[in-house]
Design a protein around this motif. Structure first.
Motif, PDB file in Angstrom:
ATOM      1  N   GLN A  45       1.585  38.679   9.633  1.00  0.00           N
ATOM      2  CA  GLN A  45       2.384  38.994   8.553  1.00  0.00           C
ATOM      3  C   GLN A  45       3.566  38.171   8.067  1.00  0.00           C
ATOM      4  O   GLN A  45       4.250  37.586   8.916  1.00  0.00           O
ATOM      5  N   PHE A  56       9.460  44.587   8.271  1.00  0.00           N
ATOM      6  CA  PHE A  56       7.964  45.135   8.729  1.00  0.00           C
ATOM      7  C   PHE A  56       7.996  46.650   9.436  1.00  0.00           C
ATOM      8  O   PHE A  56       8.755  46.768  10.127  1.00  0.00           O
ATOM      9  N   TYR A  92       6.058  39.563   0.222  1.00  0.00           N
ATOM     10  CA  TYR A  92       5.049  39.669   1.496  1.00  0.00           C
ATOM     11  C   TYR A  92       3.819  39.048   1.183  1.00  0.00           C
ATOM     12  O   TYR A  92       3.258  39.124   0.024  1.00  0.00           O
ATOM     13  N   ARG A 120       6.950  37.109   5.418  1.00  0.00           N
ATOM     14  CA  ARG A 120       7.938  37.845   4.280  1.00  0.00           C
ATOM     15  C   ARG A 120       8.977  36.226   4.262  1.00  0.00           C
ATOM     16  O   ARG A 120       9.350  36.100   5.172  1.00  0.00           O
TER      17      ARG A 120
END
Length: 184
Positions: A180, A48, A93, A182
């Motif tokens: 976030q 990120f 993502y 991933r």
């Protein structure tokens, strides 16, 4: 009075008895130590640009979820269950879009195709989503708890990332909507 003697025969018997105890009885009941030894260290900067509200990297190879808080003060690693097959694994993502304590569960069409006997489950002790669920931006993909501790550290899910209920509760408290994510 004669003291009992501890002989070599007693020592051999004690060691033999200790070796006969099944390994699961020696380990903590909620952690399968053999499944968590392969963690690969991850760094949020490799995935990120910024921490934002927080970052999660779910590593399906080492079966670990890495979490970094947005303030940079918390860095945790949790053992996970991962999808049973590569075709069930969505990589890339996304972010946490919704959170729920006591989630209910509805089988997906692909789950029903594999097992038509599956039925909706309200929150409770047999719910496959455990006590807490964090819904991702991808439909039908979640980070959630499980009541079945045997699944952690294994390829056992239909696409989701599963954690021990106590650990998902911990993560749930720290990871806000907008964190976030991933999946690698």
């Amino acid at each position: 009075m004669t003291q009992p003697r501890f002989t070599r025969r007693h020592l051999i018997g004690a060691v033999s008895a200790a070796l006969a105890v099944p390994t699961p009885l020696l380990a903590a009941p909620s952690v399968n130590r053999n499944n968590i030894m392969g963690f690969t260290t991850q760094h949020w900067q490799d995935h990120f640009d910024t921490l934002g509200k927080g970052c999660i990297v779910a590593d399906t190879t080492s079966r670990a979820l890495h979490f970094w808080a947005g303030n940079g003060k918390v860095d945790k690693v949790y053992p996970t269950s991962v999808p049973r097959t590569d075709d069930l694994t969505k990589r890339g993502y996304t972010e946490i879009v919704r959170k729920k304590i006591g989630p209910d569960w509805t089988p997906t069409p692909s789950m029903l195709k594999d097992n038509p006997d599956l039925k909706y489950m309200p929150p409770g002790p047999h719910n496959p989503l455990g006590t807490h669920a964090m819904y991702l931006g991808w439909p039908a993909y979640l980070i959630h708890g499980t009541h079945d501790a045997r699944k952690i550290g294994r390829q056992s899910s239909s696409g989701c990332i599963g954690l021990y209920n106590k650990m998902v509760e911990d993560l749930f408290a720290m990871a806000p909507v907008g964190t976030q994510v991933r999946v690698i």
